[in-house]
Design a protein around this motif. Structure first.
Motif, mmCIF file in Angstrom:
data_model
loop_
_atom_site.group_PDB
_atom_site.id
_atom_site.type_symbol
_atom_site.label_atom_id
_atom_site.label_comp_id
_atom_site.label_asym_id
_atom_site.label_seq_id
_atom_site.Cartn_x
_atom_site.Cartn_y
_atom_site.Cartn_z
ATOM 1 N N PRO A 33 0.811 -1.235 0.000
ATOM 2 C CA PRO A 33 0.000 0.000 0.000
ATOM 3 C C PRO A 33 0.836 1.273 0.000
ATOM 4 C CG PRO A 33 -0.791 -1.526 1.662
ATOM 5 C CD PRO A 33 0.449 -2.147 1.082
ATOM 6 N N ARG A 34 2.012 1.235 0.614
ATOM 7 C CA ARG A 34 2.832 2.448 0.685
ATOM 8 C C ARG A 34 3.279 2.913 -0.711
ATOM 9 N NH1 ARG A 34 6.817 2.390 5.402
ATOM 10 N NH2 ARG A 34 4.837 2.790 6.410
ATOM 11 N N GLN A 75 16.769 4.204 0.129
ATOM 12 C CA GLN A 75 15.688 3.291 0.520
ATOM 13 C C GLN A 75 15.079 3.737 1.844
ATOM 14 O OE1 GLN A 75 15.245 1.510 -2.575
ATOM 15 N NE2 GLN A 75 14.270 0.222 -1.055
ATOM 16 N N GLY A 76 15.984 3.977 2.819
ATOM 17 C CA GLY A 76 15.528 4.347 4.159
ATOM 18 C C GLY A 76 14.774 5.666 4.142
ATOM 19 N N LEU A 77 15.350 6.663 3.467
ATOM 20 C CA LEU A 77 14.713 7.980 3.434
ATOM 21 C C LEU A 77 13.373 7.913 2.697
ATOM 22 C CD1 LEU A 77 17.803 10.257 2.710
ATOM 23 C CD2 LEU A 77 16.430 10.261 4.790
ATOM 24 N N SER A 78 13.351 7.186 1.585
ATOM 25 C CA SER A 78 12.111 7.104 0.801
ATOM 26 C C SER A 78 11.006 6.467 1.635
ATOM 27 C CB SER A 78 12.328 6.280 -0.470
ATOM 28 O OG SER A 78 13.240 6.942 -1.302
ATOM 29 N N ASN A 79 11.346 5.393 2.335
ATOM 30 C CA ASN A 79 10.337 4.731 3.162
ATOM 31 C C ASN A 79 9.841 5.655 4.262
ATOM 32 O OD1 ASN A 79 9.586 2.075 2.261
ATOM 33 N ND2 ASN A 79 11.736 1.524 2.522
ATOM 34 N N LYS A 80 10.763 6.425 4.864
ATOM 35 C CA LYS A 80 10.344 7.350 5.936
ATOM 36 C C LYS A 80 9.444 8.455 5.377
ATOM 37 C CE LYS A 80 14.213 6.735 9.032
ATOM 38 N NZ LYS A 80 15.566 7.173 9.303
ATOM 39 N N ILE A 81 9.782 8.959 4.204
ATOM 40 C CA ILE A 81 8.965 10.023 3.587
ATOM 41 C C ILE A 81 7.549 9.502 3.311
ATOM 42 C CG2 ILE A 81 8.648 11.406 1.482
ATOM 43 C CD1 ILE A 81 11.739 11.616 1.365
ATOM 44 N N LEU A 82 7.480 8.309 2.697
ATOM 45 C CA LEU A 82 6.159 7.773 2.345
ATOM 46 C C LEU A 82 5.345 7.475 3.611
ATOM 47 C CD1 LEU A 82 7.091 5.473 -0.690
ATOM 48 C CD2 LEU A 82 6.100 7.758 -0.749
#
Ligand SMILES: Cc1cc2nc3c(=O)[nH]c(=O)nc-3n(C[C@H](O)[C@H](O)[C@H](O)COP(=O)(O)OP(=O)(O)OC[C@H]3O[C@@H](n4cnc5c(N)ncnc54)[C@H](O)[C@@H]3O)c2cc1C
Length: 495
Positions: free
Chosen positions: A253-254, A319-326
């Motif tokens: 879903p993210r 990867q880490g930043l993108s996941n945190k942003i989303l």
């Protein structure tokens, strides 16, 4: 790690009958009239399709390659095609000490244990052969090596002219070796004989992809239906599904909120054709993001959300930043991406200010003389923005960051000196690591018995489980190249 490998070996050795699934499958048809015939049909026209096609055509196999879009090359032509190669001529010339073990460690670190070892080894052990073969077909590489993030030594070669030039060279080689190609021809369904062997595909010729449809695979009825027969095999080289918002939102879903720089044709239709006849879906929820600017420079600025508030430590990988942003956007229930802001000191401290300048020229990043202009442009509340910037700068002075950024890394950066530079921080889904599971000869395995579905191969980004949690930079191209050649060699065994 070894357990994962043993598991695959063990299950691949068992034989479980699958007639119930096969007989229920509407793809198993008799007395079909075929409109075209070839030894091998390759679906897709990216780098994995082309390298496989070039290898087969060179060995006198009659290959028909089809592409659903009007333009050939999928994501491969958008790619700069950095290509990690073990023991290339360039590594040897530069005296770089590399090894299978070192490369494997790098792949395992990025893959975080989700990557299938046998495929990591397939990439490593065959990367140089694939690179040499590509050169022999006319693909040109720069006389320099790149030391890219996540690799422990310089091992990536640079394709001159990027993906466009690579596909052009391979295509010319393919045609010169009697290869046949049809664009605007979409595979719709896999055709099997009564024993489950794949014997062809049902396609639509003169198909026109429609970018205005919410779901082209389901809604587009254009084209004329035809049946194509493959004497030896059908190869799915159909890429990923990063443009298929509907499907990627189901598998994770993210991913609904991510942008995608991919080619419009990156949808899940081809994957579903393989799943329909029993292929194994593997790691479909994983993602690989690109970021617009080098993530190592984000540490020199701040990222603020739609409310002009800072919400994370900007020091991280994509990867880490993108996941945190989303995740933060989900929490705020917004589709607005955050904004990255640098003041003049942060901008000057970046690893490569000239490169940052190129983002301004390209229009990706904007320069503002005042904060008012910046706030207006990005529709941010100016008072809140000022507060966020002030708090950050106070943190620098007191050597204590509210999001625990290691301030010793950012030299003399501040957050108050004009001019200011800003851009939208939109995580871009450029690669989907999931797909169907194939063995190291790229034969697609059946979900009921883990045996190859006879006559069906998948190569490149269409396969899953190869890279695991995060694909290492410059490792899709060696995957595409080595899988294409492994597939071609396996098909040649049957000639
Ligand atoms: C901007 C960008 C930069 C990149 N840079 C790098 C890099 O430097 N190094 C690296 O290793 N990787 C890079 N990658 C990733 C890499 O380029 C891709 O993973 C790789 O090119 C995929 O190749 P492929 O042959 O598997 O699929 P693609 O090149 O995507 O080709 C698949 C083709 O199949 C067609 N197709 C799909 N379904 C059907 C159907 N039903 N019928 C007919 N045709 C169909 C599609 O239209 C498409 O043309 C980058 C990706 C992007 C987006």
């Amino acid at each position: 790690m070894l357990n994962r490998r043993n598991f695959i070996k063990a299950v691949a050795g068992t034989t479980i009958a699958v007639p119930s699934i096969l007989s229920a499958n509407e793809s198993v048809k008799k007395d079909i009239k075929f409109d075209e015939i070839a030894d091998v049909i390759i679906v897709g026209s990216g780098v994995s399709a082309h390298i496989c096609a070039a290898y087969l055509a060179k060995n006198k196999v009659d290959v028909l390659m089809i592409e659903k879009m009007d333009r050939m090359g999928g994501n491969s032509v958008l790619s700069q095609q950095d290509f990690a190669v073990l023991n290339s001529d360039l590594q040897i010339k530069a005296g770089i000490k590399d090894s299978e073990e070192l490369f494997l460690n790098d792949l395992n670190k990025a893959g975080a244990g989700y990557n299938h070892l046998e495929h990591s080894l397939r990439i490593i052990r065959n990367s140089n052969e694939a690179y040499e073969f590509a050169k022999s077909c006319g693909v040109k590489y720069a006389d320099k090596l790149k030391f890219l993030g996540g690799h422990s030594v310089a091992r990536s070669v640079e394709t001159i002219g990027g993906g466009g030039a690579c596909i052009k060279a391979l295509h010319e080689f393919f045609l010169a070796n009697r290869g046949r190609f049809k664009n605007e021809t979409k595979s719709d369904e896999i055709i099997q004989d009564e024993n489950g062997k794949v014997i062809g595909i049902s396609v639509r010729e003169n198909y026109r992809f429609d970018r205005n449809l919410a779901n082209d695979d389901r809604q587009n009825l254009s084209g004329v239906k035809k049946n194509y027969k493959a004497r030896l095999a059908v190869v799915f080289a159909t890429g990923g599904f990063s443009r298929d918002v509907e499907f990627r939102s189901i598998v994770n879903p993210r991913l609904r909120l991510a942008k995608s720089p991919s080619s419009l044709g990156q949808t899940s239709g081809a994957l579903k054709q393989m799943l329909k006849i029993g292929a194994i879906p593997t790691q479909l929820a994983l993602s690989r993001f690109s970021f617009g600017i080098p993530t190592e420079d984000l540490i020199y600025g701040i990222m603020v959300d739609v409310n002009a508030k800072r919400f994370l430590n900007e020091d991280g990988d994509r990867q880490g930043l993108s996941n945190k942003i989303l995740a933060h956007m989900e929490k705020l229930n917004t589709t607005s991406y955050p904004t990255i802001i640098f003041d003049s000191t942060g901008f000057a401290n970046s690893h490569d200010p000239n490169r940052m300048q190129s983002f301004i020229i390209a229009g990706k990043m904007k320069k503002f003389d005042t904060l008012d202009e910046l706030a207006n442009h990005f529709k941010l509340n100016k008072d809140e923005l000022l507060k966020s910037m002030q708090t950050y700068e106070d943190g620098i002075k007191n050597n204590k960051d509210e999001f625990k950024k290691d301030l010793s890394k950012i030299k003399n950066s501040s957050m108050s000196k004009a001019p200011f530079y800003a851009m939208t921080a939109a995580p871009g889904l450029s690669y989907t690591p999931g797909g169907v599971y194939a063995d190291i000869n790229m034969r697609v395995l059946h979900i009921s018995n883990y045996e190859p579905i006879k006559g069906l191969y998948a190569v490149g980004e269409a396969t899953g489980g190869v890279h695991g949690q995060a694909r290492l930079t410059s490792c899709s191209i060696p995957d595409c190249m080595t899988s294409g050649i492994a597939c071609a060699k396996d098909i040649l065994k049957g000639v």
